[in-house]
Design a protein around this motif. Sequence first.
Motif, PDB file in Angstrom:
ATOM      1  N   ASN A 111       0.839  -1.180   0.092  1.00 17.11           N
ATOM      2  CA  ASN A 111      -0.016   0.101   0.019  1.00 17.11           C
ATOM      3  C   ASN A 111       0.867   1.272  -0.054  1.00 17.11           C
ATOM      4  O   ASN A 111       0.529   2.266  -0.651  1.00 17.11           O
ATOM      5  CB  ASN A 111      -1.005  -0.164   1.323  1.00 17.11           C
ATOM      6  CG  ASN A 111      -1.654   1.245   1.453  1.00 17.11           C
ATOM      7  OD1 ASN A 111      -1.105   2.124   2.352  1.00 17.11           O
ATOM      8  ND2 ASN A 111      -2.732   1.504   0.887  1.00 17.11           N
ATOM      9  N   ASP A 142      -7.879  -5.078  -2.325  1.00 19.87           N
ATOM     10  CA  ASP A 142      -8.531  -3.765  -2.004  1.00 19.87           C
ATOM     11  C   ASP A 142      -9.332  -3.490  -3.219  1.00 19.87           C
ATOM     12  O   ASP A 142     -10.417  -4.044  -3.355  1.00 19.87           O
ATOM     13  CB  ASP A 142      -7.336  -3.063  -1.911  1.00 19.87           C
ATOM     14  CG  ASP A 142      -7.638  -1.569  -1.333  1.00 19.87           C
ATOM     15  OD1 ASP A 142      -8.905  -1.465  -1.198  1.00 19.87           O
ATOM     16  OD2 ASP A 142      -6.669  -0.825  -0.897  1.00 19.87           O
ATOM     17  N   ARG A 582     -11.628  -0.949  10.774  1.00 18.49           N
ATOM     18  CA  ARG A 582     -10.406  -0.079  10.942  1.00 18.49           C
ATOM     19  C   ARG A 582     -10.742   0.792  12.054  1.00 18.49           C
ATOM     20  O   ARG A 582     -11.810   1.107  12.549  1.00 18.49           O
ATOM     21  CB  ARG A 582     -10.154   0.975   9.622  1.00 18.49           C
ATOM     22  CG  ARG A 582      -9.663  -0.064   8.474  1.00 18.49           C
ATOM     23  CD  ARG A 582      -9.219   0.783   7.219  1.00 18.49           C
ATOM     24  NE  ARG A 582      -8.400   0.036   6.383  1.00 18.49           N
ATOM     25  CZ  ARG A 582      -8.576  -1.111   5.636  1.00 18.49           C
ATOM     26  NH1 ARG A 582      -9.806  -1.707   5.735  1.00 18.49           N
ATOM     27  NH2 ARG A 582      -7.753  -1.469   5.159  1.00 18.49           N
TER      28      ARG A 582
HETATM   29 MO   LIG Z   1      -6.220  -0.248   1.119  1.00 15.08          MO
END
Ligand SMILES: [Mo]
Length: 702
Positions: A111, A142, A582
């Motif tokens: 990432n 993703d 998250r």
């Molecule tokens: Mo991501």
Amino acid sequence: MNKTLHHRACHLCEAICGLTLEITHDPDAAPRITSIKGDHHDSFSRGHICPKAVALQDIQNDPDRLRTPHKRVGDSWQAISWEEAFELAASKLWAIQQAHGQNAVAVYQGNPSVHNYGLMTHSNYFLGLLKTRNRFSATSVDQLPQHLTSYLMYGHGLLLPIPDIDNTEFMLILGGNPLASNGSIMTVPDVEKRLKAVQARGGKLVVVDPRRSETAAIADQHLFIRPGGDAALLSGLLNTLFAEGLTRVSALPVDGLEEVKAALAPFTAEAMSPLCGVDAHVIRQLARDFAAADKAVCYGRMGVSTQSFATLCHWLVQLINLVSGNLDRVGGALCTEPAVDLVATTSGGHFDLWQSRVSGLPEYAGELPVAALAEEMLVEGEGQVRALVTVAGNPVLSTPNGRQLERALDGLEFMLSIDLYINETTRYADLILPSTSALENDHYDATFNLLAVRNVSRFNRAVLPKPEGALHDWEIFVGLAKAFSAISDKPLKPTVSPAQMIDIGLRQGRYGDASAFKLSLQGLEQHPHGVDLGPLQPNLGLRLKTANQRLQAAPEVILQDLQRLARQQPLAPGQLLLIGRRHVRSNNSWMHNFHRLVKGKSRHQLLMHPDDLASRQLQDGQRVRISSRVGEVEVEVQASSDMMPGVVSLPHGFGHARAGVHMEIARGQPGASANDLTDERQCDAVSGNAALNGVPVQVVAA
Ligand SMILES: [Mo]
Ligand SMILES: Nc1nc2c(c(=O)[nH]1)N[C@H]1C(S)=C(S)[C@@H](COP(=O)(O)OP(=O)(O)OC[C@H]3O[C@@H](n4cnc5c(=O)[nH]c(N)nc54)[C@H](O)[C@@H]3O)O[C@H]1N2
Ligand SMILES: Nc1nc2c(c(=O)[nH]1)N[C@H]1C(S)=C(S)[C@@H](COP(=O)(O)OP(=O)(O)OC[C@H]3O[C@@H](n4cnc5c(=O)[nH]c(N)nc54)[C@H](O)[C@@H]3O)O[C@H]1N2
Ligand code: SF4
């Protein structure tokens, strides 16, 4: 002692907030960061900042961060020179390719590759020389389905319509939690204020999520959905728009809409309701509310990108925006016009030109789905992967079935990692090459300007001096390329620095030499708080890159997948499905080594509805064992009535208690890795993207 003030964009997440850093210069010591605050003069982020930005100083000062190349010697590590390191990497990789072919070397890019512009401009300078078809990245855990949908419908994988959050009056979010993530494929600093502004101007926010997330908690309406049920819900919505005559004619040139309408006819709200767990009358009313809003936008993110109907979901999201008249419309979904425009300067992409050797997963834009990485190493035969290069990635913690990948890494002949840490993945490397820290480097957001809710541009010079003997990521790639070219006789083109490349991109772009803006790197440097190039505008009609320059509403490969949706079954009673989450103080797998971010109560528990606890005779706070087809982990369970019954949530990026990890603070708060449970065989059927959400699990007392 004197102090200097510096401005720059934060590179840690997609929100690209402007920061103001105070650096103190002592006569006899290295310059040090004495304050990090939000930049109130950045008109885009307006002073917004989150706790992670303050931890930039911890990354800078972290004693665990590597500063020089490290070579493995048995079980220990030895610091070596750059020259020796480049020579070692080049000779090992070339020898393996000579013996077993080019595809015997695989590449995984993580990432931070898109948050560091030198990695973007120069990684291929070296990796391209390897000419391997075994290229993998975090894209396929993703947003791959989003690129593929844009490629198939609009002709370019980067023509991604972004929610016009500042002008919309109805925002429907599926599987995104921007209050924790600060937005994704929607670069939007200060997102909470912007969402509340939608509501303040009389608009509505609706969130669809199996957990009452932080974003759902501020919404006007929250709908629980069974994980993986979004394609059913979205089909029901689209079917209702067609069936109840709620569509608006779009000015875009469109092919295939009648085909879509016919294909969607059986997918009524009533038929879809049992598959998604949302009542049919609620689906119909949501379609009516969406259509009634003057400006509305449907947006789907991680929760729908990483599930088994991901491409179907994103296709349906595009179609809902299109047929409701909100695609390419102010207040709906709009494509950006960035100063450095990768849509204008790159080809649209390609899909399924080749497949992975073992499972036959399709390539997209030259990359294979990372769910196939471990098996490509483990399954013997012609074309087996025997060496790996990782770049800014931690696939052991971030890709499905991490334990299987660990076994595969253990069997490699050579592994090179370009990374800052000895972590769960790089501990398997033979050689680790660490770059400068972000603050020691220039910064330009080539990716996130492309995804931003306004057209913005910003270039900042390094805040801290480059330490003697250190190299930037791009310089590491140049060093590797030169060494590899020397040994393999592969020709090497000359190159310029990332900053010079951005200068060329700016000058040739739509705000460049031929425009009134005359934007160049030097010009941008005069605006340390960034420049605002105006709101997003309709432009998709003129930018379509399909063969006939018309929007393709009914790509064959996606349409076919509706058959699979028609066969989806309602959840069996008692079944538990795992999803992720998250937290604003965490960032994927690599920011748990900073006391400032991990202090206080731990945040890596399994969340479970009280009824699900009770039916298993489990107590809040107890240690439980979670198991799936591929593995099991032990964690503490936390009762949460924010969970949909039948669904449990575990964040990814933990699981630091592995031998040899040199991240002391992270090891003190290890948690368990969600990807020790996710299943590499559970993929989106169209793209091969990993289905990290909706994993069947069992939970028992530990
Ligand atoms: Mo991501
Ligand atoms: N179960 C589950 N799994 C997931 C997700 C999920 O939601 N659930 N999310 C997925 C998503 S969206 C993503 S993007 C991936 C992320 O997956 P990865 O990209 O594989 O993992 P990161 O945790 O981002 O690891 C970044 C690595 O880059 C290093 N690094 C940081 N900055 C730099 C730099 O400037 N230069 C270099 N050379 N190295 C650097 C860090 O030390 C670390 O090793 O995880 C995915 N995995
Ligand atoms: N603080 C922080 N910020 C980050 C990151 C981070 O790790 N920490 N990572 C960055 C990265 S790499 C990315 S890609 C972005 C991601 O940013 P987002 O796309 O906002 O991702 P998440 O925050 O994981 O939110 C995903 C939501 O989907 C829900 N969900 C799970 N399964 C399903 C499902 O089947 N259907 C529906 N409708 N919902 C579901 C989850 O409950 C969760 O609330 O965040 C970025 N920003
Ligand atoms: S939200 Fe936080 S991590 Fe993301 S860019 Fe802004 S300050 Fe950085």
